[in-house]
Write an enzyme that holds these catalytic residues in place. Structure first.
Site, PDB file in Angstrom:
ATOM      1  N   ASP A 110       2.148  -3.930  -9.363  1.00 12.07           N
ATOM      2  CA  ASP A 110       1.912  -5.265  -9.920  1.00 12.07           C
ATOM      3  C   ASP A 110       2.284  -5.315 -11.395  1.00 12.07           C
ATOM      4  O   ASP A 110       2.911  -6.269 -11.867  1.00 12.07           O
ATOM      5  CB  ASP A 110       0.432  -5.655  -9.780  1.00 12.07           C
ATOM      6  N   HIS A 168       0.837  -1.214   0.000  1.00 10.65           N
ATOM      7  CA  HIS A 168       0.000   0.000   0.000  1.00 10.65           C
ATOM      8  C   HIS A 168       0.872   1.263   0.000  1.00 10.65           C
ATOM      9  O   HIS A 168       0.470   2.297   0.519  1.00 10.65           O
ATOM     10  CB  HIS A 168      -0.986  -0.003   1.182  1.00 10.65           C
TER      11      HIS A 168
HETATM   12  C1  GLA Z   1      -2.746  -4.432  -5.093  1.00  8.57           C
HETATM   13  C2  GLA Z   1      -2.566  -3.275  -6.065  1.00  8.57           C
HETATM   14  C3  GLA Z   1      -1.147  -2.721  -5.974  1.00  8.57           C
HETATM   15  C4  GLA Z   1      -0.751  -2.410  -4.535  1.00  8.57           C
HETATM   16  C5  GLA Z   1      -1.094  -3.584  -3.612  1.00  8.57           C
HETATM   17  C6  GLA Z   1      -0.890  -3.257  -2.158  1.00  8.57           C
HETATM   18  O1  GLA Z   1      -1.945  -5.511  -5.468  1.00  8.57           O
HETATM   19  O2  GLA Z   1      -2.828  -3.680  -7.389  1.00  8.57           O
HETATM   20  O3  GLA Z   1      -1.043  -1.580  -6.789  1.00  8.57           O
HETATM   21  O4  GLA Z   1      -1.358  -1.237  -4.084  1.00  8.57           O
HETATM   22  O5  GLA Z   1      -2.426  -4.030  -3.788  1.00  8.57           O
HETATM   23  O6  GLA Z   1       0.445  -3.020  -1.896  1.00  8.57           O
END
Ligand code: GLA
Length: 346
Positions: free
Chosen positions: A155, A21
Site C-alpha cells: 500500500d 496477501h
Molecule cells: C492490506 C495490507 C497490505 C496487503 C493487503 C493484502 O492492504 O496493508 O500490505 O497485505 O492488505 O494484500
C-alpha cells in the site's frame, strides 16, 4: 487554522488489481493509484506540540512527543513524526491539517495515503533527504509500529510510487518495479460492498502468522520461495491452503503482468477471488455476492475482492464503454437484497 501553511503535500489511495496477501510473503503485487488523494498541510506553530485537524472528521487532536495521541487516526501521523525524528530530523511543533477524499475502511489504503502524504509534507517542510522508496518504507513502519497492523509494503509503495494510468508491478522482496499498462479498452471499477472491515481487528495478523508457520515448516525464508505446489503437500490442511493461495496468486500476478488480453487478465482476477475465498478465507458472503454479480455481467472481464478482505471493496476490470452501466446494474441488483453497496472508482 487560517494562516498560510509552510508545506503542503498529497498522496493517493490505491486499488490492487492482483496479488493479495502476497506482499508479506515477499511476493508480487499489481496495484494502481486511484484519483482520490489525501492532502496534508503543515505550519510551524512556535511550540513543541502538535495540533492535528482532520477536516472531514471535523476533529482536532493535540499531542506532543511526550504525550502521544490515543486517537487511532492521529497515531498514523504521530508514527510518521516519531520515525522522521528517529532519522535525525529536527521536528518543530506544528499545526497539521489533513483533508482526504480517499474512502476509508474499504481496502483502498486511506491509511497509506495519510502516512505517505504526512512524510512527503515533512520532507518538503524540512528538506529531508528521503526518496520515494524510503518514504514507503517509513510509512509501512509507522503502520506496523503505531497502528499495530503487521502489513506488507504494497500500500505504501503504491501510494508513494504508482500512477493512476498504469498498474505498478512490484517485487516486494527486492522492491524492483515496473509499470504495466492496463489491457487495451479496459477500465477499473471499484464497488464497496457496504460491509465494514477493520484490518487490525480482523484475521489479518492471524493470516500472516499462518504464512510464517507454513514457511517455517517448509524450511523456506518465506512462501515466495516455495518451488512448486508439490512442495506444500505435506503441510496440514489449513497451512496448505494458505500456502497454495500465496503460491498461485504470485503466479497469477506474473502472468497478468505479461498480458495484453483483457479477457485473459479478467480470468486471473476471477481465479484470485476463488483462491481468496476458498484457500485464504478472507471473503464474506456479501463480497462473494457482489463479485458474482460483477463476474456474470457481459461488460466485465473479471472481478475479485481487493485489499485485505473481511469486507470492504471489490475491483472489476470492465469494458471501457460499459463501465457505468455495469456499476449501475450490479449495484441495483446487489442493493435490492438490502445491502448498501456504492461505487467508489471511477
Ligand atoms: C492490506 C495490507 C497490505 C496487503 C493487503 C493484502 O492492504 O496493508 O500490505 O497485505 O492488505 O494484500
Amino acid at each position: 487554522m487560517s494562516a498560510a501553511f509552510d508545506a503542503v503535500a498529497d498522496a493517493p489511495g490505491r486499488v490492487n488489481l492482483l496479488g493479495e496477501h502476497t506482499d508479506y510473503n515477499d511476493g508480487f503485487v499489481l496495484p494502481v493509484a486511484i484519483r482520490q488523494r489525501t492532502r496534508v498541510s503543515m505550519r510551524r506553530n512556535g511550540t513543541a506540540a502538535f495540533a492535528l485537524h482532520a477536516k472531514e472528521l471535523a476533529q482536532t487532536v493535540r499531542f506532543s512527543f511526550d504525550e502521544p495521541p490515543t486517537d487511532h487516526f492521529a497515531s498514523y501521523v504521530y508514527g510518521c513524526l516519531v520515525l522522521a525524528r528517529a532519522r535525525r530530523a529536527q521536528i518543530p511543533g506544528l499545526d497539521i491539517e489533513v483533508s482526504s477524499d480517499v474512502p476509508m475502511g474499504v481496502g483502498l489504503s486511506s491509511s497509506a495515503a495519510l502516512e505517505v502524504a504526512t512524510l512527503r509534507c515533512l520532507r518538503e517542510l524540512l528538506s529531508l533527504p528521503f526518496d520515494d522508496v524510503e518514504i514507503a518504507q517509513l510509512a509501512q513502519k509507522a503502520e506496523i509500529e503505531f497502528a499495530h497492523v503487521r502489513c506488507g509494503i504494497m500500500d505504501q509503495m503504491a501510494s508513494s510510487l504508482a500512477g493512476t494510468e498504469r498498474a505498478l508491478l512490484i517485487d516486494t522482496r527486492s522492491l524492483d518495479r515496473r509499470d504495466v499498462p492496463l489491457p487495451l479498452g479496459s477500465v477499473v471499477l471499484v464497488l464497496d460492498s457496504g460491509v465494514a472491515r477493520t484490518l487490525a481487528g480482523s484475521g489479518y495478523n492471524q493470516r500472516r502468522g499462518e504464512c510464517e508457520a507454513a514457511a517455517r515448516q517448509l524450511g523456506v525464508v518465506s512462501l515466495r520461495d516455495v518451488p512448486g505446489l508439490d512442495a506444500i503437500e505435506r503441510l496440514p490442511d489449513l497451512l496448505r491452503r494458505r500456502a497454495r493461495h500465496v503460491f498461485t496468486e504470485n503466479a497469477r500476478v506474473l502472468q497478468a503482468a505479461e498480458m495484453t488480453d483483457a479477457a485473459a487478465f479478467g480470468q486471473l482476477m476471477n481465479a484470485s477471488h476463488a483462491s481468496l475465498r476458498d484457500d485464504y478465507e478472507v471473503s464474506t458472503p456479501e463480497l462473494d455476492q457482489l463479485v458474482a454479480l460483477l463476474q456474470s455481467h457481459p461488460g466485465v472481464y473479471g472481478a475479485r475482492l481487493t485489499g485485505a478482505g473481511f469486507g470492504g471493496a471489490c475491483v472489476a476490470l470492465c469494458k471501457a464503454q460499459h463501465v457505468q452501466s455495469v456499476a449501475d446494474a450490479v449495484l441495483a441488483q446487489y442493493n435490492a437484497a438490502g445491502h448498501k453497496g456504492r461505487q467508489l472508482v471511477p
